[in-house]
Design a protein around this motif. Structure first.
Motif, PDB file in Angstrom:
ATOM      1  N   GLY A   1      43.791  30.962  37.208  1.00  0.00           N
ATOM      2  CA  GLY A   1      44.348  30.471  38.462  1.00  0.00           C
ATOM      3  C   GLY A   1      45.668  29.754  38.292  1.00  0.00           C
TER       4      GLY A   1
ATOM      5  N   LEU B   1      39.044  27.872  39.123  1.00  0.00           N
ATOM      6  CA  LEU B   1      37.680  28.288  39.408  1.00  0.00           C
ATOM      7  C   LEU B   1      36.787  27.060  39.525  1.00  0.00           C
TER       8      LEU B   1
ATOM      9  N   HIS C   1      31.085  33.814  42.737  1.00  0.00           N
ATOM     10  CA  HIS C   1      32.499  33.689  43.079  1.00  0.00           C
ATOM     11  C   HIS C   1      32.914  34.919  43.887  1.00  0.00           C
TER      12      HIS C   1
ATOM     13  N   LEU D   1      36.092  36.727  45.344  1.00  0.00           N
ATOM     14  CA  LEU D   1      37.544  36.784  45.192  1.00  0.00           C
ATOM     15  C   LEU D   1      38.121  37.758  46.208  1.00  0.00           C
TER      16      LEU D   1
ATOM     17  N   MET E   1      43.964  36.387  40.730  1.00  0.00           N
ATOM     18  CA  MET E   1      42.611  36.919  40.844  1.00  0.00           C
ATOM     19  C   MET E   1      42.245  37.798  39.645  1.00  0.00           C
TER      20      MET E   1
ATOM     21  N   MET F   1      41.294  35.438  36.974  1.00  0.00           N
ATOM     22  CA  MET F   1      39.969  34.897  37.276  1.00  0.00           C
ATOM     23  C   MET F   1      38.873  35.917  36.974  1.00  0.00           C
ATOM     24  N   ALA F   2      39.079  37.163  37.415  1.00  0.00           N
ATOM     25  CA  ALA F   2      38.066  38.194  37.207  1.00  0.00           C
ATOM     26  C   ALA F   2      37.830  38.443  35.728  1.00  0.00           C
TER      27      ALA F   2
ATOM     28  N   PHE G   1      30.183  37.551  40.195  1.00  0.00           N
ATOM     29  CA  PHE G   1      31.364  37.547  41.062  1.00  0.00           C
ATOM     30  C   PHE G   1      31.565  38.907  41.701  1.00  0.00           C
TER      31      PHE G   1
ATOM     32  N   LEU H   1      35.028  41.030  43.543  1.00  0.00           N
ATOM     33  CA  LEU H   1      36.453  41.043  43.855  1.00  0.00           C
ATOM     34  C   LEU H   1      36.731  42.097  44.911  1.00  0.00           C
TER      35      LEU H   1
ATOM     36  N   TYR I   1      39.999  43.731  46.964  1.00  0.00           N
ATOM     37  CA  TYR I   1      41.451  43.796  46.769  1.00  0.00           C
ATOM     38  C   TYR I   1      42.038  44.846  47.702  1.00  0.00           C
TER      39      TYR I   1
ATOM     40  N   TYR J   1      37.678  32.450  47.037  1.00  0.00           N
ATOM     41  CA  TYR J   1      39.069  32.290  46.591  1.00  0.00           C
ATOM     42  C   TYR J   1      39.905  33.344  47.303  1.00  0.00           C
TER      43      TYR J   1
END
Length: 324
Positions: free
Chosen positions: A42, A110, A117, A119, A129, A132-133, A143, A145, A147, A198
């Motif tokens: 981040g 994070l 999580h 994202l 991101m 983070m991933a 998590f 994600l 996108y 996030y």
């Protein structure tokens, strides 16, 4: 002492320049003779760009993982509304060039306490991101994600994201129409006390995600977002007066200038860093007057207690007395 962003600088070399996607340039920065400073997922750094019009300071998130100590990777979108920063990166920076950057900073970390999580990334907002991933994947953390980009040609790091697997990564191509992209109300329907959200991307996407989260009842502390552009001055903005409580000095703040910049011009000792309302270092207490908050960091209870970010916020009254 004031916390000036022009303090410590690192001299780095551009190791490589690549085209990550249409309109998105990739840079890898290295430090000759040593590793780069450590950072957490981040994080971002400030670039100090020596443009013909003068030095510009621009913030870019680190896309590479923290264990890659040999260099930092960045993705920089050419912004049609650029004031010179992204255009300089695209047109004037080449492999082998030397640049000055700040050490890494992280106002978008994070949440270690989260069990899950979520994202949400749009466009070039994928850069923090992705980091983070990668970290969450290595930890074996739970998590997901999501996108979105306009088209496959405009999606940076697509291969890296797809390698996470379809159960963890969902891609959207909206053709410029957010209604055809990710369904934010559906993704944010039903807050969970164990989940943290996030968001990073265009301002419109961030606003829509925050509105959807608020409508669904998500607590503010579980919704995190990052934005590097300061709010534009609004047509209704007018000049105000700011009084320094410790000295009684009265400063005039024009409609098109920030309170922080006027304080610094007057040599008022005040902490600051980001200048876009994401770090909170410039926050001071308003002793008299009514604030108009435009920051992205202070919680509602902090606003209610009188705390105020001088870098971006304005006033609903013609006069503010600040605890400085």
């Amino acid at each position: 002492m004031s916390n000036s962003p022009e303090g410590e600088r690192l001299s780095v070399r551009v190791a490589s320049v690549t085209e990550l996607a249409q309109g998105i340039r990739g840079l890898r920065l290295v430090r000759d003779g040593g590793d780069m400073p450590s950072f957490t997922a981040g994080a971002h750094v400030d670039f100090f760009l020596p443009t013909p019009a003068g030095e510009l300071r621009r913030s870019y998130s680190i896309a590479s993982p923290p264990w890659d100590s040999g260099g930092y990777d960045f993705g920089v979108l050419r912004d049609a509304a650029s004031s010179g920063g992204s255009a300089f990166v695209h047109d004037r920076i080449s492999a082998g060039d030397l640049l000055d950057i700040s050490p890494p900073k992280n106002f978008f970390p994070l949440a270690d306490e989260a069990g899950h999580h979520l994202l949400l990334a749009g466009g070039i907002g994928i850069t923090p991101m992705l980091c983070m991933a990668r970290v969450l994947d290595r930890r074996g953390a739970d998590f997901a994600l999501h996108y979105a980009a306009r088209s496959p040609r405009q999606m940076a790091y697509r291969t890296e994201i797809e390698s996470l697997g379809t159960e963890r990564a969902s891609l959207y191509f909206d053709g410029g129409d957010p209604a055809k992209g990710m369904d934010l109300p559906a993704l944010l329907n039903g807050p969970s006390p164990d989940t943290h959200v996030y968001v990073c991307g265009p301002v419109g996407m961030i606003d829509a995600a925050r509105e959807s989260a608020a409508a669904a009842g998500w607590p503010e502390r579980q919704v995190h977002y990052e934005i590097f552009s300061a709010p534009r001055h609004e047509a209704a903005d007018s000049a105000i007066e700011v009084v320094i409580n410790s000295t009684g000095a009265t400063l005039r703040v024009p409609a098109d200038r920030s309170i922080l910049d006027v304080l610094l011009d007057a040599d008022v000792d005040t902490d600051f860093d980001c200048k876009v309302g994401i770090c909170g270092l410039c926050a001071v207490e308003v002793l008299e007057g009514e604030a108009e908050h435009r920051d992205h960091i202070l919680a509602e209870e902090e606003h209610a207690a009188g705390m105020f970010c001088t870098c971006v916020s304005r006033a609903r009254t013609r006069r503010l007395v600040l605890d400085l």
